[in-house]
Design an enzyme around this catalytic site. Structure first.
Site, PDB file in Angstrom:
ATOM      1  CB  CYS A 179       2.257  61.567  60.083  1.00 38.47           C
ATOM      2  SG  CYS A 179       2.068  59.928  59.335  1.00 38.47           S
ATOM      3  CB  CYS A 182       4.367  58.759  60.984  1.00 41.09           C
ATOM      4  SG  CYS A 182       3.950  59.007  59.265  1.00 41.09           S
ATOM      5  CG  ASP A 183       5.022  60.837  64.387  1.00 38.86           C
ATOM      6  OD1 ASP A 183       5.957  60.096  64.032  1.00 38.86           O
ATOM      7  OD2 ASP A 183       4.866  61.995  63.951  1.00 38.86           O
TER       8      ASP A 183
END
Length: 364
Positions: A179, A182-183
């Site tokens: 992701c 996300c990261d």
């Protein structure tokens, strides 16, 4: 209305519980398995992530006495869903310093239990939506429910090669992720060369997103052309920080002295030549698999298995069955959006029960 609704369902559950099985003079079969313990509830929730627990918090505060099946390593993931596979979560409101994914899911769980949600760490292996009340079964028990909220999520597809896994010798969550949104902003990846595996729209989108943080982004694709839409391809091709490595697969991930990802060993699928590529991050963008197979085709889904819901709601094709979170969201796939749809599902279920209670009252 809520108090009368709660009273109605306590009465309904009591009446159902009083129904006796037909009398039989035949002795019981000694080889037959004992019947599963049976519970009744107005709302049964299946899932363990932000969508499931938000639904649990709302329905339990509405005194609907929800039962939640959080699963036992369902789809190979611990209770808590995809968040348990991440480390620092920095984009969920309320945690300015960030929070570990596992810690966040435990807080979800504690809050659900605080308001009275009954949680079973069991995986649903059978569900019957053809009759009412709906029947939801694990190996340990059967639940009869007037409404069901499906919040089982979706699992990011990952490739299996040396160094891609978790634990000793693997770099999952230590440079390898599924992701980028996300990261990708983590300090580990800032101003470092990064790589994305994939050839669809998701890969193009994630590569473009990562150019905000990485010094360079490689798109690694096993074929000589992308399946992504032309407009998404153009955006990637026009970005000076993106380089495409055609006809290429990853055969190994290697690390540095600190135990983080430092590079990849690549193989050309045409020449079989091996090369090294220095990167500090690798992101899988090869799709997700919604956890909907256990439904056995009882709900309408798209060709990929995502549950279809009425736009603007969480209603499925079966009245009283609702879907929330990533199992019905193929676009956003974020914890905060999953929580939002969990709230929607709880409110949709409560409204349905109000109408259903009135209808039942008229027929009694």
């Amino acid at each position: 209305m809520r108090s009368s609704l709660s009273a109605f369902f306590r009465s309904l559950c009591w009446r159902q519980g009083r129904r006796a099985a037909p009398f039989s003079s035949s002795p019981p079969r000694m080889d037959a398995p004992p019947p599963l313990p049976q519970l009744q509830t107005p709302v049964c929730i299946i899932g363990s992530g932000p969508a499931a627990h938000t639904a649990a918090i709302y329905t339990s505060r509405a005194e609907l006495q929800p039962i939640l099946f959080e699963g036992w390593m369902a789809n190979g993931v611990a209770a808590g869903g995809q968040l348990t596979t991440t480390t620092d979560v920095e984009n969920f409101p309320g945690f300015p310093q960030g929070i570990m994914g596992g810690e966040l899911t435990e807080k979800f769980r504690e809050q659900s239990r605080r308001f009275g949600t009954r949680i079973f760490t069991e995986t649903v292996d059978k569900i019957d939506l053809s009759k009412r009340p709906f029947e939801i079964s694990s190996e340990e028990r059967k639940v009869l429910a007037e409404t069901v909220i499906i919040a089982t999520g979706a699992i990011a597809k990952r490739l299996d090669f040396t160094g891609s896994g978790e634990g000793s010798g693997g770099f999952w969550n230590r440079g390898i992720s599924a992701c980028a949104v996300c990261d990708g902003a983590a300090p580990l990846f800032r101003n470092k060369p990064l790589a994305v595996i994939g050839g669809g729209d998701s890969a193009m989108e994630e590569a473009s997103f990562l150019t905000k943080y990485g010094s360079k982004v490689y798109i690694i694709h096993r074929r000589d052309e992308f399946r992504a839409s032309k407009i998404m391809q153009k955006r990637a091709f026009d970005n000076p920080k993106i380089e495409v490595l055609w006809n290429t697969t990853v055969v190994e991930a290697v690390g540095n002295e600190s135990g983080s990802l430092a590079g990849l060993k690549l193989k050309n699928t045409v020449t079989n030549a091996l090369t090294d590529l220095q990167v500090s991050g690798l992101f899988f963008a090869i799709g997700h698999e919604p956890a909907s197979k256990f439904l056995g085709g009882q709900l309408d889904t798209d060709k990929e298995g995502y549950i279809l819901t009425t736009p603007g709601t969480t209603k499925t094709n079966i009245p009283g069955v609702f879907a929330a979170g990533d199992v019905q969201d193929k676009k956003y796939r974020q914890a905060v959006t999953a929580a939002g749809t969990g709230c929607m599902a709880a409110l949709d279920a409560e409204h349905f029960l109000q109408e259903y209670g009135v209808q039942q009252g008229k027929s009694d």
